[in-house]
Motif scaffolding. Structure first.
Motif, short mmCIF file in Angstrom:
data_model
loop_
_atom_site.label_atom_id
_atom_site.label_comp_id
_atom_site.label_asym_id
_atom_site.label_seq_id
_atom_site.Cartn_x
_atom_site.Cartn_y
_atom_site.Cartn_z
N VAL A 1 0.86 -1.18 0.00
CA VAL A 1 0.00 0.00 0.00
C VAL A 1 0.89 1.22 0.00
CG1 VAL A 1 -1.84 1.28 1.17
CG2 VAL A 1 -1.79 -1.23 1.32
N ASN A 2 0.71 2.08 -0.99
CA ASN A 2 1.41 3.36 -1.03
C ASN A 2 0.49 4.43 -0.46
OD1 ASN A 2 2.07 2.06 -4.06
ND2 ASN A 2 3.81 2.51 -2.76
N ILE A 3 1.05 5.31 0.36
CA ILE A 3 0.28 6.40 0.94
C ILE A 3 0.82 7.71 0.39
CG2 ILE A 3 -0.35 7.60 3.07
CD1 ILE A 3 0.12 4.91 4.54
N LEU A 4 -0.05 8.44 -0.27
CA LEU A 4 0.29 9.76 -0.79
C LEU A 4 -0.33 10.79 0.15
CD1 LEU A 4 1.48 11.48 -3.11
CD2 LEU A 4 -0.77 11.34 -4.18
N PRO A 5 0.48 11.44 1.00
CA PRO A 5 -0.08 12.39 1.96
C PRO A 5 -0.33 13.76 1.33
CG PRO A 5 2.27 12.22 2.27
CD PRO A 5 1.91 11.26 1.16
N ASN A 6 -1.08 14.56 2.03
CA ASN A 6 -1.23 15.98 1.71
C ASN A 6 -1.81 16.29 0.34
OD1 ASN A 6 -0.06 16.50 4.22
ND2 ASN A 6 1.99 16.42 3.34
N MET A 7 -2.89 15.65 -0.01
CA MET A 7 -3.59 16.05 -1.22
C MET A 7 -4.87 16.77 -0.80
SD MET A 7 -5.22 12.64 -2.83
CE MET A 7 -6.94 12.35 -2.53
N VAL A 8 -5.43 17.53 -1.70
CA VAL A 8 -6.67 18.24 -1.43
C VAL A 8 -7.76 17.66 -2.32
CG1 VAL A 8 -7.83 20.48 -1.54
CG2 VAL A 8 -5.45 20.35 -0.80
N SER A 9 -8.89 17.33 -1.70
CA SER A 9 -10.04 16.83 -2.45
C SER A 9 -11.16 17.85 -2.39
CB SER A 9 -10.54 15.51 -1.84
OG SER A 9 -9.58 14.50 -1.97
N ILE A 10 -11.78 18.07 -3.52
CA ILE A 10 -12.95 18.96 -3.62
C ILE A 10 -14.09 18.09 -4.11
CG2 ILE A 10 -13.94 20.99 -4.72
CD1 ILE A 10 -11.01 22.04 -4.93
N TYR A 11 -15.20 18.10 -3.38
CA TYR A 11 -16.31 17.19 -3.66
C TYR A 11 -17.60 17.78 -3.12
CZ TYR A 11 -15.25 16.18 1.20
OH TYR A 11 -15.00 16.31 2.54
N LYS A 12 -18.70 17.20 -3.53
CA LYS A 12 -20.00 17.61 -3.03
C LYS A 12 -20.47 16.59 -2.01
CE LYS A 12 -23.74 20.13 -5.02
NZ LYS A 12 -24.48 20.44 -6.24
N TRP A 13 -20.86 17.07 -0.83
CA TRP A 13 -21.35 16.19 0.23
C TRP A 13 -22.55 16.84 0.88
CZ3 TRP A 13 -21.31 11.40 1.60
CH2 TRP A 13 -21.65 11.01 2.89
N GLN A 14 -23.66 16.13 0.90
CA GLN A 14 -24.91 16.61 1.49
C GLN A 14 -25.29 17.99 0.95
OE1 GLN A 14 -24.21 16.14 5.73
NE2 GLN A 14 -24.66 13.94 5.60
N GLY A 15 -25.17 18.14 -0.38
CA GLY A 15 -25.61 19.35 -1.06
C GLY A 15 -24.64 20.51 -1.05
N LYS A 16 -23.50 20.38 -0.39
CA LYS A 16 -22.53 21.47 -0.31
C LYS A 16 -21.21 21.06 -0.93
CE LYS A 16 -21.68 23.39 3.54
NZ LYS A 16 -21.32 23.58 4.93
N VAL A 17 -20.54 22.01 -1.59
CA VAL A 17 -19.20 21.76 -2.09
C VAL A 17 -18.24 21.87 -0.91
CG1 VAL A 17 -17.36 22.56 -3.63
CG2 VAL A 17 -19.73 22.59 -4.42
N GLU A 18 -17.48 20.82 -0.71
CA GLU A 18 -16.55 20.73 0.41
C GLU A 18 -15.12 20.66 -0.10
OE1 GLU A 18 -17.44 20.65 3.64
OE2 GLU A 18 -19.60 20.39 3.42
N GLN A 19 -14.18 20.95 0.77
CA GLN A 19 -12.76 20.81 0.48
C GLN A 19 -12.11 20.20 1.71
OE1 GLN A 19 -10.72 24.08 -1.49
NE2 GLN A 19 -9.05 23.89 -0.03
#
Length: 107
Positions: free
Chosen positions: A32-50
């Protein structure tokens, strides 16, 4: 043998390390490779989250894929963890052989 690459994200290094180490210890992931410190932008429960996250690259085979999926679903801190399974259609024969040597052979 068909090999798989599974992707999942974790909220922090602690949970990423915990999941990665247990998958390898149980021999349901060869690596298992772990890539730390990335940023995800997604929609959760109707709101855009980061969120800051860690990406896990999990190498396994077809036999162990259901066990990896089950482990992630059971032990992941997210309500809906990302679990994406990709086929490995090609790879160095030496690496794929090493993977196979480090995985459960089925039950």
């Amino acid at each position: 043998m068909t090999y798989k690459l599974i992707l999942t994200t974790c909220p922090d290094l602690t949970s990423a390390h915990s999941i990665a180490e247990e998958l390898v210890k149980q021999e349901i992931a060869a690596c298992v490779n772990i890539l730390p410190n990335m940023v995800s932008i997604y929609k959760w429960q109707g709101k855009v989250e980061q969120a800051a996250e860690c990406q896990l690259f999990i190498k396994t085979n077809e036999i162990n894929w259901p066990k990896v999926e089950s482990y992630i679903n059971t032990h992941h801190p997210y309500d809906v963890p990302e679990i994406i399974q990709l086929d490995i259609s090609n790879g160095s024969s030496e690496y794929l052989s090493w993977m196979q040597q480090n995985l459960q052979q089925g039950e």
